[in-house]
Design an enzyme around this catalytic site. Structure first.
Site, mmCIF file in Angstrom:
data_model
loop_
_atom_site.group_PDB
_atom_site.id
_atom_site.type_symbol
_atom_site.label_atom_id
_atom_site.label_comp_id
_atom_site.label_asym_id
_atom_site.label_seq_id
_atom_site.Cartn_x
_atom_site.Cartn_y
_atom_site.Cartn_z
ATOM 1 N N SER A 173 0.916 -1.214 0.078
ATOM 2 C CA SER A 173 -0.079 0.097 -0.022
ATOM 3 C C SER A 173 0.826 1.311 -0.211
ATOM 4 O O SER A 173 1.820 1.504 -0.859
ATOM 5 C CB SER A 173 -1.009 -0.145 1.006
ATOM 6 O OG SER A 173 -2.151 0.767 1.190
ATOM 7 N N GLU A 225 -2.089 -3.728 -7.669
ATOM 8 C CA GLU A 225 -3.342 -3.750 -6.877
ATOM 9 C C GLU A 225 -3.681 -2.270 -6.751
ATOM 10 O O GLU A 225 -3.092 -1.496 -6.393
ATOM 11 C CB GLU A 225 -2.977 -4.702 -5.515
ATOM 12 C CG GLU A 225 -2.166 -4.105 -4.843
ATOM 13 C CD GLU A 225 -2.638 -3.129 -3.558
ATOM 14 O OE1 GLU A 225 -4.039 -3.213 -3.495
ATOM 15 O OE2 GLU A 225 -1.995 -2.638 -3.247
ATOM 16 N N HIS A 245 -5.203 -5.491 -1.201
ATOM 17 C CA HIS A 245 -5.990 -5.316 0.458
ATOM 18 C C HIS A 245 -6.855 -6.382 0.641
ATOM 19 O O HIS A 245 -8.169 -6.179 0.884
ATOM 20 C CB HIS A 245 -6.458 -3.948 0.400
ATOM 21 C CG HIS A 245 -5.571 -2.804 0.140
ATOM 22 N ND1 HIS A 245 -4.964 -2.501 -0.879
ATOM 23 C CD2 HIS A 245 -5.092 -1.859 1.137
ATOM 24 C CE1 HIS A 245 -3.883 -1.616 -0.481
ATOM 25 N NE2 HIS A 245 -4.153 -0.980 0.502
#
Lengths: 326, 326
Positions: free
Chosen positions: B103, B226, B296
């Protein structure tokens, strides 16, 4: 008054009532409104498939209209950046057509600067500019200058700016600065930018061109930015990317418009858009003004993207001046 | 087992229960867990101010730990990209410390590739990886491979991958491809990438480095991506920016992980993430695989960012292989 060509280069028009109100309002203002045959087309989330929207842009460029006005923003122009008829649009602009739009349209405005040195206008769209309900537009964002006038219908300042652009009498715009801006200028008021190309628009859309062939590489410019629905941490992340890429330091002035429709949470613990602006100022020598009445708000001035401007700060007033064009 | 150093380089830890569960779980797995003194610091939305978080990264690098594990993602690393102690981190990596995260951490992983040619691991964080509740994690996204196992607690595949990384026995990972991927390969299966540097992570964070000094400029690589909370039109806009910037065409392979926590609306009218993938494939010769168990989501494999990998497609199986490292 003016021949206005209405077309849909981005998202499908879902609020047909707003579209009808906008077209009717333009007619009531005395304009001759020509609606593109695919203005109400719909394919997936777009106003027609990519070829349909490209053809609409081509018809807008060929229309000979005084104003080519988008029906709305949304998303869609990124998909056709390679095929957009920049030369035809630039020729239309030379012949006097003013392309007006904002939000998703930002990428076309910057690509036209880059590919053709052509000037377009950051300004309203049919649906959410001219199509505001007579009961007044309740869609005002957070903390913005952009209050709808109390009378309902389209914002009067926007209408006046549009009229000025149509008549060719538009020479500049101004707004009242927050006190924090004056303090941040440290006495460097007066003429803060001189003959500096005006560019910018929607922050996310400006960013989306970085690294691509349509990035305009403006140096010594006045960069104006607005956005909608982006949390301040995302606004900061985007501004820092422009900073880290060296873009901000190459400008004469940064002007922030309205950033609206986001929600702070309890976990932000005092982090806010004001903190983002202060952080940016702490990292940048170039002055940063805020409060420009432009963005996803009713009170929207019209701004010539690609024209050189002077920017004056006099007391609490900021003035962006481009002089008489026609 | 391993000495695990837990620190907070990005957002403040608000879910202290998840943090405690994660630390306890790591200890229960036999690891020696050292918690950085500012792991639970809070300033605005961040885990301490910029200097505090920089110091935490420095302590993680100096810890001599086998694994330096972020407590969580969030936002914050963009603000300190210029000050991050890349050399100290690279020396720690040479001495055997594996930095693990995802992230927001993506930008550090790519900056370390660029600035130091150092390898880090895309993988879990303490809070939402090891800190999953025993009742099972209900935060599963849309259409992902990432289902929590039925037993509750951290995902077993993630735990197994973490163990493999810790023990140095990690040699690769694999997953089952959707049928559409096989069709799109048009028979070009087998070894689809050979000794190609693996890079990527969170799409928005990858994009946020474009044009900056920390962009790694990888050619002939395997780019994995992602994201969370981004509508497919925003995913498409970001992918098209990478395409228009020439980044995608320079890779050997694009691998899409899990894109989760977005909502389609009635106005999307059939526009979807599958349409975005099809659109991307129609514009790109480089093969695009999907379904990588990374993002996630609970079921997250560990991936060595910066290592050369081979990618094999055998039947419906994709294998990313980096060989034995230690």
């Amino acid at each position: 008054m003016a021949h206005v060509y209405v077309y849909s280069p981005s998202g499908a028009v879902r609020d047909r009532a707003a579209f009808k109100r906008g077209v009717a309002r333009l007619k009531a203002l005395g304009h001759e409104v020509e609606v593109d045959p695919s203005a109400l087309a719909s394919w997936q989330r777009f106003a027609g498939d990519d070829d349909t929207r490209l053809a609409a842009i081509g018809r807008a460029a060929a229309s000979g209209a005084d104003v080519a006005l988008i029906s709305r923003g949304g998303y869609g122009l990124t998909r056709i950046l390679e095929q957009i008829p920049y030369k035809a649009m630039a020729r239309a602009i030379e012949r006097g057509t003013r392309f007006v739009g904002f939000s998703d349209f930002t990428v076309v405005q910057l690509a036209l600067m880059k590919k053709a040195g052509a000037v377009t206008w950051a300004g309203p769209a049919v649906c959410e500019g001219f199509g505001a309900t007579d009961a007044g537009d309740a869609a005002e964002g957070h903390g913005g200058l952009g209050s709808a006038n109390g009378q309902g219908g389209p914002d009067e300042i926007m209408l006046a700016c549009f009229d000025d652009m149509v008549s060719g009498s538009s020479e500049g715009t101004g707004w009242r600065l927050p006190a924090a801006d004056i303090a941040a200028l440290n006495g460097k008021d007066g003429l803060v930018a001189r003959q500096a190309p005006l560019w910018g628009g929607n922050l996310a859309m400006v960013l989306s061109l970085l690294g691509t062939p349509w990035w305009p590489e403006v140096k010594g410019g006045v960069l104006f930015l607005e956005d909608v629905g982006e949390h301040p941490y995302r606004i900061e992340r985007m501004l820092l990317q422009l900073l880290h890429a060296g873009v901000l330091a190459r400008q004469k002035l940064i002007v922030l418009g309205q950033f609206t429709e986001y929600s702070l949470s309890v976990h932000d613990k005092g982090y806010s858009l004001a903190k983002v602006v202060a952080e940016l100022r702490s990292r940048l020598k170039v002055p940063v003004l805020t409060g420009l009445p432009f963005g996803h708000v009713p009170t929207k001035v019209l701004l010539p993207v690609g024209l050189p401007v002077d920017v004056l700060v006099e007391g609490r007033e900021a003035l962006v001046l481009w002089g008489h064009q026609h």
